[in-house]
Each structure stands twice: as C-alpha cells, then as structure tokens.
Design an enzyme around this catalytic site. Sequence first.
Site, mmCIF file in Angstrom:
data_model
loop_
_atom_site.group_PDB
_atom_site.id
_atom_site.type_symbol
_atom_site.label_atom_id
_atom_site.label_comp_id
_atom_site.label_asym_id
_atom_site.label_seq_id
_atom_site.Cartn_x
_atom_site.Cartn_y
_atom_site.Cartn_z
ATOM 1 C CB CYS A 7 1.414 -45.809 38.550
ATOM 2 S SG CYS A 7 0.657 -46.224 37.150
ATOM 3 C CE1 TYR A 8 -5.420 -40.542 38.308
ATOM 4 C CE2 TYR A 8 -5.330 -40.628 40.731
ATOM 5 C CZ TYR A 8 -5.941 -40.083 39.439
ATOM 6 O OH TYR A 8 -6.753 -39.176 39.586
ATOM 7 C CB VAL B 276 -5.853 -69.524 57.910
ATOM 8 C CG1 VAL B 276 -4.769 -69.245 58.688
ATOM 9 C CG2 VAL B 276 -5.225 -71.016 57.236
ATOM 10 C CG ASP B 277 -8.371 -65.734 56.929
ATOM 11 O OD1 ASP B 277 -7.060 -65.869 56.966
ATOM 12 O OD2 ASP B 277 -8.767 -65.417 55.827
ATOM 13 C CB SER B 278 -13.056 -68.226 60.419
ATOM 14 O OG SER B 278 -12.921 -69.613 60.028
ATOM 15 N N GLY C 255 -3.754 -46.437 40.190
ATOM 16 C CA GLY C 255 -5.377 -46.195 39.883
ATOM 17 C C GLY C 255 -5.609 -46.401 38.490
ATOM 18 C CG HIS D 50 3.001 -50.582 39.874
ATOM 19 N ND1 HIS D 50 1.956 -50.080 40.705
ATOM 20 C CD2 HIS D 50 2.643 -50.373 38.749
ATOM 21 C CE1 HIS D 50 0.946 -49.534 39.934
ATOM 22 N NE2 HIS D 50 1.388 -49.612 38.758
ATOM 23 C CE LYS E 239 -5.223 -67.340 54.328
ATOM 24 N NZ LYS E 239 -6.635 -67.340 54.022
ATOM 25 C CD GLU F 77 3.076 -51.268 43.820
ATOM 26 O OE1 GLU F 77 4.279 -50.640 43.846
ATOM 27 O OE2 GLU F 77 1.928 -51.037 43.320
#
Length: 513
Positions: free
Chosen positions: A83-84, A226-228, A56, A169, A369, A171
Amino acid sequence: MQNKQKITILDFGGQYNQLIARRVREMGVYCEILPYTKPMSEWKDASLKGVILTGGPNSVYADGAPRLGSELFEMGVPVLGICYGMHLINFLSGSQVVSAEVSEYGRTELNVDSGVLFEGVSNPTSVFMSHTDYIPSAPAGFTVNAYTESCPVAAFSDESKGMYGVQFHPEVNHTLEGRTILKNFVFNICQCDAGYKLEDQIEKMIADVRAQVGDGKVVAALSGGVDSSVASVIADRALSKGQLTCVFVDHGMMRYKEAEQVMQTYHENLGLNIIHVNAEDRFLDALKGVTEPEQKRKIIGETFVRVFEEEARKIDAQFLLQGTIYPDIIESGINGSATIKSHHNVGGMPKESMFQQEQLVEPLKYLFKDEVRYAGESLGIPHDMLWRQPFPGPGLAVRCIGELRKERLDLLRLCDWIYRDEIAKAGLSESIWQYFAVLTGVKTVGVMGDDRTYADCIALRAVITEDAMTAEVAEIPYPVLNRIVLRIIGECPGVNRVVYDITSKPPGTIEWE
Ligand code: XMP
C-alpha cells in the site's frame, strides 16, 4: 534478541503492521517492526534477508509524509512495499501516485498476470484494499503483475532490482491467498529458512532478564492476565529467590470476585511470591469526575505506576517487570502509527517515573499474544489460565462509560457476572473469544409493572477474533440472549434495557472505550 535471519518491517504508520509481522513469524522466520526513521546502520546486518515497507495513512506528496531517501535502493536485499510502501517505491522510482475520487475499501477481485510473488495464487483472487491514492502506471523497468477494476497497478515488480509492491493488504485474512503471497516473498524471493522457534526465544528471554537484572530486585506488575503471568514466570525462572516480588494491584475495576480468584491461582498453581494491594479508593479518587476515555487510561496507567513505585521502594527494588507485548507497543503509536488507544501499560507510563526505560523489564515485548500463550504452555502454566478470555489492564474502566463511581462499577460487575454465568451454562465460554457487559451511560425510559422507569442501559458485547486486530460479532443463540436479558433486568436494580452490540472491528473496537 539476536536471530540468524530476519525480515525487517519498516513502519509507516499502518494499522495492520503487526499482522504482517505475525504472518512472517507464523512461517518460522523472525522479523522486527522498526520505525522508518531508524537509521539503516542500526538494523542492516548479516541476518537481514528482506525488508517490508508497510502501509500508512499518508499520501507520499503530503507535507511531512514519512519517506525514505536513496537508502531504499541500498538495502541489498529484496523489498516488498505494501500500500503506502508501494507508493513510496513508485515515487522514489520516479513515477506518479494519484488520488482517486472514491476510496477503494474492502474485498476486491484481483486479476493476476504474472510474477514470483503470485506463484500458486488463483486468478482471479480476492484481496483486501484500503486506499484512496493509487498508481496509474508502473515506473520504468517495472512489470505490472496484477490489477483490479479500479486500480490499474495493484501489484508490480522489478525482479532484477528485487523490488516488489502490492496495493492491497496480503497480511489481513480478507485477502484469501495473502499467506501464499507473503510466503513467496519470504521464502522464494528472500530465500529465508524457517528457523525461528519459540522455545529458543524462551531461553533467550530468561537469559536476557537475568542479564538485565543482575543481582537487583524486581517488582512485577501482575494483573491476573495472560501476559503478566507469563512474564512473571519467565522472571521467576531467571532470578533467584528473593529477587522477584509480584504485586497484584486491585484497582477496584476487576470483575466479580476476580481479585480473590487471581490471588488463589497464583499461590496454588505458580508458587509465585505475591502481595495483594487494595488500591480501589486511590484509583477512584484519582478518576473522580473524569469521563474522557484517553484521560481515564492515562490516569489509571499513572496511578498503577505510582503504586508499584511505592511497593518497589518498600522492598528496595530497582526494576519493574511488565507484561508488555508487541501489539501493546505498536498500537500505542510508539512506532509512529496513529494512536487508537493508549494501552495502560505503555501509553500511560509517566515520564517522571522512578523507573527509567532501562529499569523496565519487558520480556514479552517482541511476542504476539498467541506466541505468549504457547510460551506459557511450554513454561508449564496451567492451560485454563492461559486461555482465559483477555481482560484489559484498565479493567471495567473501559466498559463503564462516563464517570467511574463505585456504585456504577458494582452494577456493571453484577450484570457482567450474570452474562458470563449464562454463557458458561450454555457451554459457549470456549467458543467466544471475548464477551462482556458495558454500562453504556445512557438512561432510557421503560415500563416495569405499571410504573414508568428511567434507568440504565446495558450493552452486551461478544466477539470472535484471531488476533484482536479485526473481530467479528459472535452469534449468541437468541434463547441464551433472552435468558441473559431477563436475568439482568430481574436481578440488577437500575437497569431497564439491554442491547446487543453487533458492530465488527473495524469500524468499532472491541472495547467501548
Ligand atoms: P480494542 O478495544 O482495542 O481491544 O479493539 C483489543 C483487545 O485489547 C484489549 N485491550 C487492552 N488490554 N490494556 C490491555 O491490557 C489496555 O489498555 C487495553 N485496551 C484494550 C481488549 O480487551 C481486546 O482484547
């Protein structure tokens, strides 16, 4: 969504939080990102196997810094602070965090000493650091597991208490063995099984839509993306004929011939009940004179909702289906992170909408996604539709810097079409993740024939990314770039200069606005 096992990620406002969640899900373990303020009683249940505290922007000592209290020690499951999150564990364990004179940012060599978290990790290894505050010495009972040249406590743990912390990090891809570190936490420390399957989630999403809507009627905001599309197909599976009406709103900021193509694809391939609303004038009127990017997004979001409300009233629909995905929610700052851009389908939702929160149907709101695309594949949506390059909801609005007038959008549409045409001819469409032209709003001096020109400058953007959170510039071969420039200058009156944007993300974003 109820899962047998979960990792809860408590969000302290870091920009990479959703990557943490993606990494955990990639391992086949369900996880959720929750604001750190959410009371523990609402998420601590029998399925909880571990907690990750994110990074953060704050210092733990800052006024109003996001903090946990004694609940940190009452979780009853292992905790990993990143981290934070690590600073918070350190601070609550009674040790100091100090501010360095110079921030440590980027790839850094990490020396690994020991610890379950680092099993199978090379020594040294390369990690991604992004911090100013650091921990000079570990709290009592904690062991230092790793350090860097400028960070004496880059990882620590108190294995007896199930507390772990890393300053870097794990990730992000720049941390070479980050996946191994997270796997060690999830499987070896939290003892999770890889039981989370997307197929099960699809069944749950269909059942959830059915339960939420009942006998009601739904209007779906279908954008052609794609999403909708996936959200609409899920709703179509969940509901009976006549309950779902998909509305494709052409806001006048679509790409060249896109509206026609979208309508054709939905009719032919998906058999959805769809209506086409041409709202170009309405959007451009609402945007007249507006140049500030966030304001543009908010106006577009609001106008979208008004159009859908009108369509919903016409057919007496009580629900609005949206293709909101997990990153939309996280990036819009709803979880407490800094708002980078208000995604039109989240940040732009006006408070006084006829659709209250409980009337929004958002089946994909917990998916990333790539998960949406895989869900689409299993739902039988054609491959080409799912893997087309993403196009933002606000469309060309975020690529047309300055005022959105029809003639400027038409010019951009033409340049963008030429760019895409040449990329396709060069056989590069599949290898570049996203590419588009930007009308920069800058006019420059040029010379054409024997005359001076003072005309628009177009920028070409092309990026390669895994998840749109970070992105690298795609290296388009020079002869291809050259052809694109010649065609744009030759075929688009009013453009006399083309530049190639070679900024990665960060520090840039993919879109210009
Ligand atoms: P940025 O510019 O934030 O873009 O690096 C990351 C990805 O998100 C897309 N994008 C959006 N998509 N509504 C959307 O549906 C939006 O408001 C929006 N803004 C950016 C962008 O095209 C890229 O793929």
